[in-house]
Design an enzyme around this catalytic site. Structure first.
Site, PDB file in Angstrom:
ATOM      1  CG  HIS A  58      -0.261  -0.096   2.527  1.00 29.32           C
ATOM      2  ND1 HIS A  58       0.468   0.936   3.077  1.00 29.32           N
ATOM      3  CD2 HIS A  58      -0.147  -1.117   3.401  1.00 29.32           C
ATOM      4  CE1 HIS A  58       0.961   0.552   4.232  1.00 29.32           C
ATOM      5  NE2 HIS A  58       0.621  -0.708   4.461  1.00 29.32           N
TER       6      HIS A  58
HETATM    7  P1  TYD Z   1      -1.490  -2.544   7.572  1.00 25.15           P
HETATM    8  O1  TYD Z   1      -0.956  -1.171   7.748  1.00 25.15           O
HETATM    9  O2  TYD Z   1      -2.231  -2.846   6.304  1.00 25.15           O
HETATM   10  O3  TYD Z   1      -0.322  -3.625   7.737  1.00 25.15           O
HETATM   11  P2  TYD Z   1       1.062  -3.866   6.991  1.00 25.15           P
HETATM   12  O4  TYD Z   1       1.392  -2.671   6.176  1.00 25.15           O
HETATM   13  O5  TYD Z   1       1.998  -4.079   8.096  1.00 25.15           O
HETATM   14  O6  TYD Z   1       0.932  -5.088   6.179  1.00 25.15           O
HETATM   15  O7  TYD Z   1      -2.387  -2.896   8.819  1.00 25.15           O
HETATM   16  C1  TYD Z   1      -2.855  -4.214   9.048  1.00 25.15           C
HETATM   17  C2  TYD Z   1      -4.110  -4.121   9.869  1.00 25.15           C
HETATM   18  O8  TYD Z   1      -3.816  -3.567  11.150  1.00 25.15           O
HETATM   19  C3  TYD Z   1      -5.172  -3.250   9.222  1.00 25.15           C
HETATM   20  O9  TYD Z   1      -6.379  -3.971   9.177  1.00 25.15           O
HETATM   21  C4  TYD Z   1      -5.324  -2.077  10.121  1.00 25.15           C
HETATM   22  C5  TYD Z   1      -4.656  -2.461  11.422  1.00 25.15           C
HETATM   23  N1  TYD Z   1      -3.857  -1.349  11.964  1.00 25.15           N
HETATM   24  C6  TYD Z   1      -4.383  -0.587  12.979  1.00 25.15           C
HETATM   25  O10 TYD Z   1      -5.515  -0.809  13.442  1.00 25.15           O
HETATM   26  N2  TYD Z   1      -3.627   0.444  13.488  1.00 25.15           N
HETATM   27  C7  TYD Z   1      -2.398   0.722  13.009  1.00 25.15           C
HETATM   28  O11 TYD Z   1      -1.728   1.663  13.495  1.00 25.15           O
HETATM   29  C8  TYD Z   1      -1.868  -0.080  11.933  1.00 25.15           C
HETATM   30  C9  TYD Z   1      -0.511   0.203  11.354  1.00 25.15           C
HETATM   31  C10 TYD Z   1      -2.641  -1.105  11.444  1.00 25.15           C
END
Ligand code: TYD
Length: 142
Positions: A58
């Site tokens: 992303h």
């Molecule tokens: P995401 O940022 O997509 O993970 P990564 O980039 O590490 O693969 O986040 C994964 C899940 O965690 C998403 O459903 C939202 C949740 N999340 C939170 O609730 N708070 C946060 O600060 C972060 C970073 C993620």
């Protein structure tokens, strides 16, 4: 939170953090404004990532981040829609500064690795661009 400038992967960089040596171990300190060019409003960390798994996939519209390997190693591939750069993070005293508008993938996590992220804003799903096609359109509009 919207940013207008078309950022590139060359706006992102590895920075060397302070390292204080002690006979009983080392310590690295990150302070707002002094160490990094934004104030930290959120800290989170990824751990227990299964072997072969990738994270990220992303971009953010406005969020700035410093990504650090607090233990072990992993790769971060940054993509501005034109150029990709891959960084290996494996030292707790190095951090990868990521500006807004950059697609990122994290992979090759070693067993037991910890990816520590210092972020400029609280969690906001509206700040995410989770579709690569949408990301490319977003970059073309900037
Ligand atoms: P995401 O940022 O997509 O993970 P990564 O980039 O590490 O693969 O986040 C994964 C899940 O965690 C998403 O459903 C939202 C949740 N999340 C939170 O609730 N708070 C946060 O600060 C972060 C970073 C993620």
């Amino acid at each position: 939170m919207e940013t207008k400038k078309r950022s590139t992967v060359y706006d992102c960089s590895m920075i060397e953090l302070d390292r204080h040596h002690h006979e009983k171990g080392n310590i690295t300190v990150v302070e707002n404004s002094r160490t990094i060019p934004f104030d930290v409003r959120r800290v989170y960390y990824l751990y227990d990532v299964p072997g072969g798994e990738s994270r990220g996939g992303h971009a953010h519209r406005a969020l700035r981040q410093l990504i650090v390997s607090a233990g072990g190693s992993f790769d971060v591939t940054l993509d501005d829609g034109f150029v990709k750069r891959t960084f290996t993070l494996n030292r707790p005293y190095q951090g990868l500064l990521v500006v807004p508008g950059i697609w990122r993938e994290l992979n090759n996590f070693s067993s037991g690795s910890v990816c520590l992220v210092l972020a400029s804003h609280e969690y906001d799903e509206a700040d995410y661009i989770r579709s690569y096609d949408e990301f490319i359109r977003y970059k073309q509009q900037q």
